[in-house]
Design an enzyme around this catalytic site. Structure first.
Site, PDB file in Angstrom:
ATOM      1  N   ASN A  94       0.805  -1.216   0.000  1.00  8.95           N
ATOM      2  CA  ASN A  94       0.000   0.000   0.000  1.00  8.95           C
ATOM      3  C   ASN A  94       0.841   1.271   0.000  1.00  8.95           C
ATOM      4  O   ASN A  94       0.420   2.286  -0.546  1.00  8.95           O
ATOM      5  CB  ASN A  94      -0.921  -0.004   1.230  1.00  8.95           C
ATOM      6  CG  ASN A  94      -1.568   1.343   1.458  1.00  8.95           C
ATOM      7  OD1 ASN A  94      -2.468   1.750   0.723  1.00  8.95           O
ATOM      8  ND2 ASN A  94      -1.096   2.064   2.474  1.00  8.95           N
ATOM      9  N   SER A 149      -3.777   2.993  -8.981  1.00 11.83           N
ATOM     10  CA  SER A 149      -4.584   4.209  -9.072  1.00 11.83           C
ATOM     11  C   SER A 149      -5.513   4.146 -10.272  1.00 11.83           C
ATOM     12  O   SER A 149      -5.169   3.562 -11.311  1.00 11.83           O
ATOM     13  CB  SER A 149      -3.653   5.424  -9.211  1.00 11.83           C
ATOM     14  OG  SER A 149      -4.374   6.580  -9.588  1.00 11.83           O
ATOM     15  N   TYR A 188       3.385  10.554 -10.633  1.00 11.02           N
ATOM     16  CA  TYR A 188       2.570   9.599  -9.868  1.00 11.02           C
ATOM     17  C   TYR A 188       1.803   8.677 -10.809  1.00 11.02           C
ATOM     18  O   TYR A 188       1.832   7.450 -10.677  1.00 11.02           O
ATOM     19  CB  TYR A 188       1.596  10.364  -8.977  1.00 11.02           C
ATOM     20  CG  TYR A 188       0.614   9.481  -8.243  1.00 11.02           C
ATOM     21  CD1 TYR A 188       1.002   8.780  -7.108  1.00 11.02           C
ATOM     22  CD2 TYR A 188      -0.703   9.356  -8.684  1.00 11.02           C
ATOM     23  CE1 TYR A 188       0.107   7.965  -6.426  1.00 11.02           C
ATOM     24  CE2 TYR A 188      -1.604   8.551  -8.015  1.00 11.02           C
ATOM     25  CZ  TYR A 188      -1.196   7.851  -6.887  1.00 11.02           C
ATOM     26  OH  TYR A 188      -2.084   7.038  -6.225  1.00 11.02           O
ATOM     27  N   LYS A 192       2.323   4.572 -11.366  1.00  8.91           N
ATOM     28  CA  LYS A 192       1.257   3.606 -11.093  1.00  8.91           C
ATOM     29  C   LYS A 192       0.945   2.756 -12.327  1.00  8.91           C
ATOM     30  O   LYS A 192       0.569   1.584 -12.196  1.00  8.91           O
ATOM     31  CB  LYS A 192       0.004   4.324 -10.589  1.00  8.91           C
ATOM     32  CG  LYS A 192       0.144   4.897  -9.187  1.00  8.91           C
ATOM     33  CD  LYS A 192       0.364   3.818  -8.134  1.00  8.91           C
ATOM     34  CE  LYS A 192       0.303   4.378  -6.723  1.00  8.91           C
ATOM     35  NZ  LYS A 192       0.425   3.341  -5.677  1.00  8.91           N
ATOM     36  N   THR A 223      -7.669  11.253   0.663  1.00  7.31           N
ATOM     37  CA  THR A 223      -6.538  10.957   1.540  1.00  7.31           C
ATOM     38  C   THR A 223      -5.542  12.105   1.466  1.00  7.31           C
ATOM     39  O   THR A 223      -5.698  13.041   0.689  1.00  7.31           O
ATOM     40  CB  THR A 223      -5.842   9.653   1.126  1.00  7.31           C
ATOM     41  OG1 THR A 223      -5.183   9.850  -0.139  1.00  7.31           O
ATOM     42  CG2 THR A 223      -6.846   8.514   0.992  1.00  7.31           C
TER      43      THR A 223
END
Length: 272
Positions: A94, A149, A188, A192, A223
Site C-alpha cells: 500500500n 490508481s 505519480y 502507477k 486521503t
C-alpha cells in the site's frame, strides 16, 4: 479458534492503509495485522487510536517499522516477521507517494520528483515483494496485493465523459511554460501505470505457486496523498477513504478471487 492470518500492510498508519487495518480489525475474520510504518511511534499511535474506538478479541495489531525506500529497513522488518510469525498470508503493498506537487513548488527538481515516485511506488514495492516471497510461500493461501490508481489506465487517458478524468486529461493552452494549475500527477500517474505491469510480472512469476495476485484501484478517495488536502479533494468529488478499506478487505477475504491477475475496482475490472 482458527489460526490468525498474518497480514502485512505497508503505509498502514494513515490513509487507505489505515482504513484497511480498521476494516480487517473490525471484521469477523481472525487476523494479526502488521501495521507497517516508517516510524514506530506513528504505527503505535494508529494502533492506540483504533483500539480506543473498538476492541476485537479475534484479531491483533502489531507495529512494524518498514521503509520501502530502504533495503536495510525491508530486510530488518522481514527478519522480525520471520522470527515472530514465520509466514505472511497477505502482503498488501500500500505504501506510495506523490511528489509532483513538490516539483511544481520547487521543493524538488523534476528529476528528484520522478525518481522519488518510481523509487517508492515501483522499485521499493518490487524489492519488498521479492524479499517477502519466502514468507508468503509458507502460507496455505497466499495473497499479494498492489495498490494502484484509477489514473493509471492508459486506455482512459482519452476519456472526457467523467468529470475527474475530464479534468485530469484536459490539455492546457498553447505556449510555454505551461501554467502550474490543477493537481499535478504526471510522475505519480506514470509510476502507477508501471506498477500495473509489475503486478502482471508477479502474477506470471507466482502463477504455479498458488499465489493470488491483484492490483487494487480503490477509487478517488480523500486521503493526504500528494499534499493536496482532504477538504480540497472532497470538493473535487473524492469519496471517504473507508470505502477503499472495505473494498480491499473484501479482496483479502476472497470476494474477488475470480479477477486474479487484473487491476480491479470495487465494481469492475479496470481497463488497461
Amino acid at each position: 479458534m482458527p489460526d490468525k492470518q498474518i497480514v502485512l500492510i505497508t503505509g498502514a498508519n494513515t490513509g487507505i492503509g489505515f482504513e484497511v487495518v480498521k476494516a480487517l480489525y473490525n471484521s469477523e475474520g481472525s487476523y494479526d495485522i502488521l501495521v507497517g510504518s516508517r516510524k514506530l511511534e506513528n504505527a503505535e499511535t494508529a494502533i492506540a487510536g483504533l483500539k480506543k474506538e473498538s476492541s476485537k478479541d479475534g484479531s491483533s495489531l502489531t507495529p512494524l517499522v518498514i521503509d520501502i525506500s530502504s533495503d536495510d529497513s525491508i530486510q530488518r522488518a522481514l527478519a522480525q516477521v520471520s522470527k515472530s510469525h514465520g509466514k505472511i498470508d497477505v502482503l498488501l503493498n500500500n505504501a506510495g507517494g506523490g511528489f509532483d506537487g513538490k516539483a511544481q513548488s520547487g521543493e524538488m527538481t523534476l528529476r528528484e520528483a520522478f525518481n522519488a515516485s518510481w523509487d517508492v511506488n515501483v522499485s521499493g514495492t518490487h524489492v519488498l515483494t521479492h524479499e517477502a516471497i519466502p514468507l508468503l510461500l509458507k502460507s496455505p493461501n497466499p495473497r499479494l496485493l498492489f495498490v494502484t490508481s484509477g489514473t493509471s489506465a492508459l486506455s482512459e487517458t482519452e476519456r472526457f465523459d467523467y468529470p475527474p478524468l475530464a479534468r485530469l486529461n484536459a490539455s492546457p493552452e498553447a505556449g510555454w511554460p505551461k501554467p502550474n494549475t490543477g493537481n499535478p500527477v504526471i510522475s505519480y500517474r506514470s509510476s502507477k501505470t508501471g506498477l500495473n505491469m509489475l503486478m502482471r510480472e508477479w502474477a506470471k512469476t507466482l502463477k504455479n505457486d498458488g499465489v493470488k495476485v491483484w492490483a487494487i484501484s480503490p477509487g478517488f478517495l480523500a486521503t493526504g496523498l500528494g499534499g493536496v488536502g482532504v477538504e480540497q479533494l472532497k470538493k473535487m468529488g473524492a469519496r471517504d477513504p473507508s470505502e477503499g478499506g472495505q473494498f480491499i478487505k473484501d479482496v483479502i477475504e476472497g470476494k474477488r478471487d475470480g479477477d486474479q491477475g487484473k487491476v480491479i475496482r470495487a465494481t469492475m475490472v479496470q481497463p488497461w
